[in-house]
Design an enzyme around this catalytic site. Sequence first.
Site, short mmCIF file in Angstrom:
data_model
loop_
_atom_site.label_atom_id
_atom_site.label_comp_id
_atom_site.label_asym_id
_atom_site.label_seq_id
_atom_site.Cartn_x
_atom_site.Cartn_y
_atom_site.Cartn_z
N SER A 36 -10.50 -6.70 9.84
CA SER A 36 -11.73 -5.99 9.18
C SER A 36 -12.60 -7.10 8.54
O SER A 36 -12.11 -7.60 7.38
CB SER A 36 -11.28 -4.99 8.38
OG SER A 36 -12.32 -4.08 8.27
N ARG A 68 1.90 0.67 10.27
CA ARG A 68 1.62 1.12 8.72
C ARG A 68 2.90 0.89 8.04
O ARG A 68 3.50 1.92 7.89
CB ARG A 68 0.79 2.64 9.19
CG ARG A 68 0.06 3.03 7.89
CD ARG A 68 -0.62 4.24 8.05
NE ARG A 68 -1.54 4.27 9.03
CZ ARG A 68 -2.74 3.97 8.85
NH1 ARG A 68 -3.14 3.40 7.83
NH2 ARG A 68 -3.55 3.81 9.86
N ARG A 82 0.70 -7.02 12.40
CA ARG A 82 0.27 -6.44 13.60
C ARG A 82 0.11 -7.53 14.71
O ARG A 82 -0.06 -7.03 15.80
CB ARG A 82 -1.06 -5.78 13.34
CG ARG A 82 -0.94 -4.45 12.65
CD ARG A 82 -2.21 -3.79 12.31
NE ARG A 82 -1.96 -2.51 11.67
CZ ARG A 82 -2.80 -1.56 11.17
NH1 ARG A 82 -3.94 -1.68 11.86
NH2 ARG A 82 -2.52 -0.52 10.85
N ARG A 124 0.76 -1.17 0.06
CA ARG A 124 0.05 -0.01 -0.05
C ARG A 124 0.97 1.30 0.03
O ARG A 124 1.67 1.29 0.94
CB ARG A 124 -0.92 0.05 1.24
CG ARG A 124 -1.87 -1.17 1.09
CD ARG A 124 -2.95 -1.30 2.37
NE ARG A 124 -3.56 -2.32 2.17
CZ ARG A 124 -4.69 -2.68 3.04
NH1 ARG A 124 -5.02 -1.86 4.08
NH2 ARG A 124 -5.25 -3.82 2.74
N GLU A 130 -6.89 -1.89 15.11
CA GLU A 130 -7.59 -2.82 14.07
C GLU A 130 -6.34 -3.91 13.84
O GLU A 130 -5.27 -3.65 13.42
CB GLU A 130 -7.89 -2.03 12.98
CG GLU A 130 -8.42 -2.81 12.05
CD GLU A 130 -8.69 -1.96 10.63
OE1 GLU A 130 -8.83 -0.67 10.99
OE2 GLU A 130 -8.97 -2.62 9.66
#
Length: 425
Positions: free
Chosen positions: A351, A276, A389, A261, A348
């Site tokens: 999801s 991130r 994560r 990303r 998070e």
Amino acid sequence: MLDIKLLRDQPDVVRAAIERRGADIDLDGVLAVDARWRALTHEWEQLRAEQNRAGEEIARFKREKQDAAAAIAAMKQLSEKIKALDDERRDAETKLRDLVMVIPNIPDESVPVGADETANRVERQWGDPPRFDFEPKDHVALGEALGILDFDRAAKIAGARFCLSRGPAALLERALIHFMLDVHTTQHGYTEVLPPFLVNSDSMRGTGQLPKFAEDLFRLEGTDYWLIPTAEVPVTNIFRDEILDESALPVHFAAYTPCFRSEAGAYGKDTRGMVRQHQFNKVELVKFTKPESSWEELERLTGDAERILQLLGLPYRVVTLSTGDLGFSAAKTYDIEVWLPGQDRYREISSCSNFTDFQARRANIRFRRAGGKPEFVHTLNGSGLAVGRTVIAILENYQQADGGIMIPEALRPYMHGIEAIKAPV
RNA sequence: GGAGGGUUAGCGUAAUUGGUAACGCACCGGUCUUGAAAACCGGCGCCUUCGGGCUUGGGGGUUCGAGUCCCCCACCCUCCGCCA
């Protein structure tokens, strides 16, 4: 995308849904373009009918060796008129499609209404945040002290937002991937797939990353290859433009892939550590179901992801995203948030969403009931889990006073049996 | 990278060297039957305002008219080269 018929027949339903999301869509404008498109299409079809009739007549003249010159001359004008009208019609069609494509999915009734994440609803909580009789460190301090996470050298090799894992941290990452896939395939009934990590533009369009979110992606210059931002893209596109047999459903896939990303628009956000990154590992769960069972499947999928955290003994909570926080294509999303002692908050880690037929309509994924017409499937996906994560969560939740890390018991068989990552003496 | 062949409805195959997509299997409905099979009839890709329109891998072009002719692209197969 939404069904254009729903817009025509029940514009109020769509209008209300847009309002609940707080989105800004000119629905009347869309309906006006639709009306224009339909009028143009009607006129065009009438002229085509005339042309088809005349064409058959000319063919008959030719067969019977009669002179067709007059008929052909007359048709020449009609042909030009049809071409002009067709251009107009296609313009309207393109415009209509573009407009419909930016209308978000209709949130389910059970989704809390609100402007942003403050309206999210906590559904349940599992485990208790660990209590330390020392000041807990975050994963960066822990990993660097242990010599197993190296952000400086990663920046030298690639740049910011990359991480170099070394020794036990690299093994931990690999063990987690293996562990998650094993649980999902042997206990939860998923079929493992290993898809391409590069996809073409059609696939990116199929799952909705394009055209709207191109700036979030990496593209290989001079090619039509994109780096996948999630396994959702290649895996959901497995059945693009296909009609499945009813008996094939439901399909449950589990896939490990790295994810890429650009994180444009996230400048200054989560710059510390590996929260991130431009590249991270993820095990993704993807389901294709019949419409009537997708809601039940969403609950199961979320539970499957939760199971990983339970086996690892990591405290978490499950949150239902509010209409203002809900992604464009989703009708409902549960976020699973893991407790991070280093940040003193839940973050998070998964999801899980039901896209109903929104994604399937766009990607043209259908199934057929015995003797029936093709219907769109429902698609769902969820992280099971984000691996990077999870590494963070293990480092921070299992840290010891001396800076060492205990390994969760369920993971030890995947870690050569070691019980802890020991602090240097 | 080079050369050649290919892509037509779920599957398998046709279509007069440009005349408006045909057939078989599978599947669905109906007739017949206690039920089923067989046989027969209809359907058998999408849209439809029920008039009709669209559909031959995708996109352009020529033409009154393109599965067919021309151009670009994608994918599949075979061979050569290169390569983990």
